[in-house]
Design a protein around this motif. Sequence first.
Motif, mmCIF file in Angstrom:
data_model
loop_
_atom_site.group_PDB
_atom_site.id
_atom_site.type_symbol
_atom_site.label_atom_id
_atom_site.label_comp_id
_atom_site.label_asym_id
_atom_site.label_seq_id
_atom_site.Cartn_x
_atom_site.Cartn_y
_atom_site.Cartn_z
ATOM 1 N N THR A 46 22.073 -2.084 -26.056
ATOM 2 C CA THR A 46 22.542 -2.181 -27.666
ATOM 3 C C THR A 46 21.509 -2.517 -28.325
ATOM 4 O O THR A 46 20.318 -2.761 -28.142
ATOM 5 C CB THR A 46 23.526 -3.780 -27.477
ATOM 6 O OG1 THR A 46 22.610 -4.735 -27.237
ATOM 7 C CG2 THR A 46 24.379 -3.553 -26.666
ATOM 8 N N SER A 47 22.011 -2.263 -29.849
ATOM 9 C CA SER A 47 21.057 -2.534 -30.985
ATOM 10 C C SER A 47 21.815 -3.204 -32.094
ATOM 11 O O SER A 47 22.886 -2.622 -32.258
ATOM 12 C CB SER A 47 20.299 -1.305 -31.082
ATOM 13 O OG SER A 47 21.297 -0.071 -31.541
ATOM 14 N N ASN A 48 21.323 -3.715 -33.022
ATOM 15 C CA ASN A 48 21.943 -4.516 -33.879
ATOM 16 C C ASN A 48 20.783 -4.391 -35.145
ATOM 17 O O ASN A 48 20.014 -3.350 -35.058
ATOM 18 C CB ASN A 48 22.186 -6.071 -33.855
ATOM 19 C CG ASN A 48 23.116 -6.113 -32.705
ATOM 20 O OD1 ASN A 48 24.401 -5.427 -32.727
ATOM 21 N ND2 ASN A 48 22.942 -6.759 -31.674
ATOM 22 N N SER A 49 20.761 -5.164 -36.190
ATOM 23 C CA SER A 49 19.703 -5.148 -37.288
ATOM 24 C C SER A 49 18.533 -5.865 -36.648
ATOM 25 O O SER A 49 18.289 -5.724 -35.724
ATOM 26 C CB SER A 49 20.421 -5.625 -38.294
ATOM 27 O OG SER A 49 20.596 -7.154 -38.325
ATOM 28 N N SER A 50 17.709 -6.376 -37.503
ATOM 29 C CA SER A 50 16.477 -6.785 -37.325
ATOM 30 C C SER A 50 16.439 -7.870 -36.137
ATOM 31 O O SER A 50 15.679 -8.462 -35.416
ATOM 32 C CB SER A 50 15.797 -7.348 -38.383
ATOM 33 O OG SER A 50 16.561 -8.510 -38.798
ATOM 34 N N ALA A 102 10.574 -5.049 -47.140
ATOM 35 C CA ALA A 102 9.712 -3.971 -47.904
ATOM 36 C C ALA A 102 10.322 -3.040 -48.222
ATOM 37 O O ALA A 102 10.221 -1.993 -49.314
ATOM 38 C CB ALA A 102 8.322 -3.783 -47.218
ATOM 39 N N THR A 103 11.112 -2.296 -47.300
ATOM 40 C CA THR A 103 11.717 -0.912 -47.533
ATOM 41 C C THR A 103 13.214 -0.873 -47.739
ATOM 42 O O THR A 103 13.495 0.130 -48.231
ATOM 43 C CB THR A 103 11.672 -0.211 -45.921
ATOM 44 O OG1 THR A 103 12.161 -0.966 -45.050
ATOM 45 C CG2 THR A 103 10.099 -0.184 -45.744
ATOM 46 N N GLY A 104 13.810 -2.148 -47.754
ATOM 47 C CA GLY A 104 15.406 -1.901 -47.783
ATOM 48 C C GLY A 104 16.186 -1.158 -46.904
ATOM 49 O O GLY A 104 17.295 -0.888 -46.921
ATOM 50 N N LYS A 105 15.416 -0.975 -45.523
ATOM 51 C CA LYS A 105 16.097 -0.297 -44.554
ATOM 52 C C LYS A 105 16.335 -1.113 -43.310
ATOM 53 O O LYS A 105 15.715 -2.428 -43.336
ATOM 54 C CB LYS A 105 15.320 0.755 -44.192
ATOM 55 C CG LYS A 105 15.126 1.864 -45.018
ATOM 56 C CD LYS A 105 14.178 2.855 -44.786
ATOM 57 C CE LYS A 105 13.734 3.776 -45.926
ATOM 58 N NZ LYS A 105 15.114 4.397 -46.425
ATOM 59 N N THR A 106 17.425 -0.882 -42.527
ATOM 60 C CA THR A 106 17.744 -1.734 -41.630
ATOM 61 C C THR A 106 16.511 -1.368 -40.369
ATOM 62 O O THR A 106 16.315 -0.251 -39.966
ATOM 63 C CB THR A 106 19.007 -1.466 -40.894
ATOM 64 O OG1 THR A 106 20.009 -1.794 -42.047
ATOM 65 C CG2 THR A 106 19.522 -2.305 -39.574
ATOM 66 N N VAL A 107 16.292 -2.444 -39.556
ATOM 67 C CA VAL A 107 15.191 -2.182 -38.539
ATOM 68 C C VAL A 107 15.753 -2.317 -37.127
ATOM 69 O O VAL A 107 16.936 -3.280 -36.953
ATOM 70 C CB VAL A 107 14.038 -3.310 -38.570
ATOM 71 C CG1 VAL A 107 13.291 -3.313 -37.312
ATOM 72 C CG2 VAL A 107 13.318 -3.102 -39.652
ATOM 73 N N GLU A 108 15.704 -1.451 -36.428
ATOM 74 C CA GLU A 108 16.109 -1.519 -34.791
ATOM 75 C C GLU A 108 14.646 -1.584 -34.012
ATOM 76 O O GLU A 108 13.713 -0.989 -34.223
ATOM 77 C CB GLU A 108 16.898 -0.367 -34.382
ATOM 78 C CG GLU A 108 18.086 -0.102 -35.007
ATOM 79 C CD GLU A 108 18.946 0.914 -34.503
ATOM 80 O OE1 GLU A 108 18.381 1.727 -33.906
ATOM 81 O OE2 GLU A 108 20.205 0.924 -34.949
ATOM 82 N N HIS A 109 14.746 -2.680 -33.080
ATOM 83 C CA HIS A 109 13.746 -2.603 -32.114
ATOM 84 C C HIS A 109 13.812 -2.130 -30.827
ATOM 85 O O HIS A 109 14.694 -2.245 -30.307
ATOM 86 C CB HIS A 109 13.274 -4.156 -31.828
ATOM 87 C CG HIS A 109 12.899 -5.167 -33.187
ATOM 88 N ND1 HIS A 109 11.712 -5.097 -33.717
ATOM 89 C CD2 HIS A 109 13.665 -5.653 -33.960
ATOM 90 C CE1 HIS A 109 11.798 -5.677 -34.722
ATOM 91 N NE2 HIS A 109 12.985 -6.226 -35.019
ATOM 92 N N GLN A 110 12.922 -1.493 -30.283
ATOM 93 C CA GLN A 110 12.925 -0.594 -28.986
ATOM 94 C C GLN A 110 11.969 -1.316 -27.852
ATOM 95 O O GLN A 110 10.820 -1.073 -28.096
ATOM 96 C CB GLN A 110 12.843 0.906 -29.249
ATOM 97 C CG GLN A 110 12.841 1.658 -28.220
ATOM 98 C CD GLN A 110 12.527 3.163 -28.482
ATOM 99 O OE1 GLN A 110 13.314 3.584 -29.200
ATOM 100 N NE2 GLN A 110 11.865 3.999 -27.693
ATOM 101 N N THR A 111 12.491 -2.209 -27.301
ATOM 102 C CA THR A 111 11.475 -2.611 -26.546
ATOM 103 C C THR A 111 11.521 -1.837 -24.982
ATOM 104 O O THR A 111 12.489 -1.164 -24.764
ATOM 105 C CB THR A 111 11.926 -4.145 -25.891
ATOM 106 O OG1 THR A 111 13.274 -4.040 -25.269
ATOM 107 C CG2 THR A 111 11.788 -4.926 -27.042
#
Length: 358
Positions: free
Chosen positions: A23-27, A76-85
């Motif tokens: 799964t992935s959400n925001s930051s 910094a960017t106004g974008k949503t971050v997803e983390h891919q471990t």
Amino acid sequence: MKKALLFILTLTFFSILAACSSTSNSSTGESTADAETKTTGATEEGGTLTIAWYPNESGADLKDAREEIGRVVEEATGKTVEHQTTTDYIIAIEALANGNADLAFMGAQGYIEANTKNKNVQPLVVPSGPSGTLEDAVYHSWLAVKNGNEDEYKDGENFSIDNIVDKKFSFVSNSSTSGFKVPSEGIVSYFNKKDEYKDLTAEDLLEGGNFFSEVLYGGSHQGSAVNLLTDKADIAAFCDTCVNNYVEVAEGEENKAGSVYKVKEDAAEPFNTVTGEEFKVISVTPVLNAPFAVNMDNVSEETRTALVEAFTSDELANNEKLFVPEDSEVSGLFKKTDDERFLEVEDAWFNPIRELSK
């Protein structure tokens, strides 16, 4: 920068030895990319930026640090971050190169491999050295043995690698800078001076039976260290920064050949099964610091500029969630011992690592 390059090129491995899914959400959410990555890359229009992480930085103990990086990128960017471990270096490298990830924190060798596959993969920033400059922007590649076994790797008072032949050896990954590239090239350079091994190559070290009796891969620096401490390997390569959260100096000085490190009693996985175990460092070699890299196929110049400004700001340099004070018990990505901060860097800065393959 010239001084830093000269420093790395002249401090060879031999001289150091002689001297010494999901799964992935925001930051706040993460996706695990063990079996597959996203089928389409994050785009500027989609308003999402995906950050790929090596196995070394994918553990639960560093989740807060990853999320703080995500928060900085989002602001910094106004974008949503997803983390891919990930649990494999190559997944992160391929994800960045093919556009399934937009940014990645990776070693110099991994960056070079991604850049070779896609020239639009470029470095963004690297953490500086204690001076706050690129002059000392290095970490350290170690060769270590279990404490008490070091006499097998000595020539008089100095450490020697003559007796590593036919030993069980643990690398990190063949895409690791400090956990394969630097130590393997150092071993080859040393043994090529001997007639018996004048034709030895780094490829000969990839699997057992050619030079080592057995070759293991930890998959991460932490994993390589645990291979050593559980007696799966006689000698192991891993770096200082990736195990600092789990070990402490028991004897000697940090990053000095001959120093003993002990696993902390409250160490997180995977060290929780080897608490109290000790290893001795027999070789210490400086390595160029690891970059955050970006795929410019996915990221606009405007976004790149915003990221550089955010990463290199005084605010971030003083962010104790990222540059953790030296005496803090918090697990972090970077230590703050003096004036450490992020600095913008160009592709050419990594040429000394490229030269190791020539």
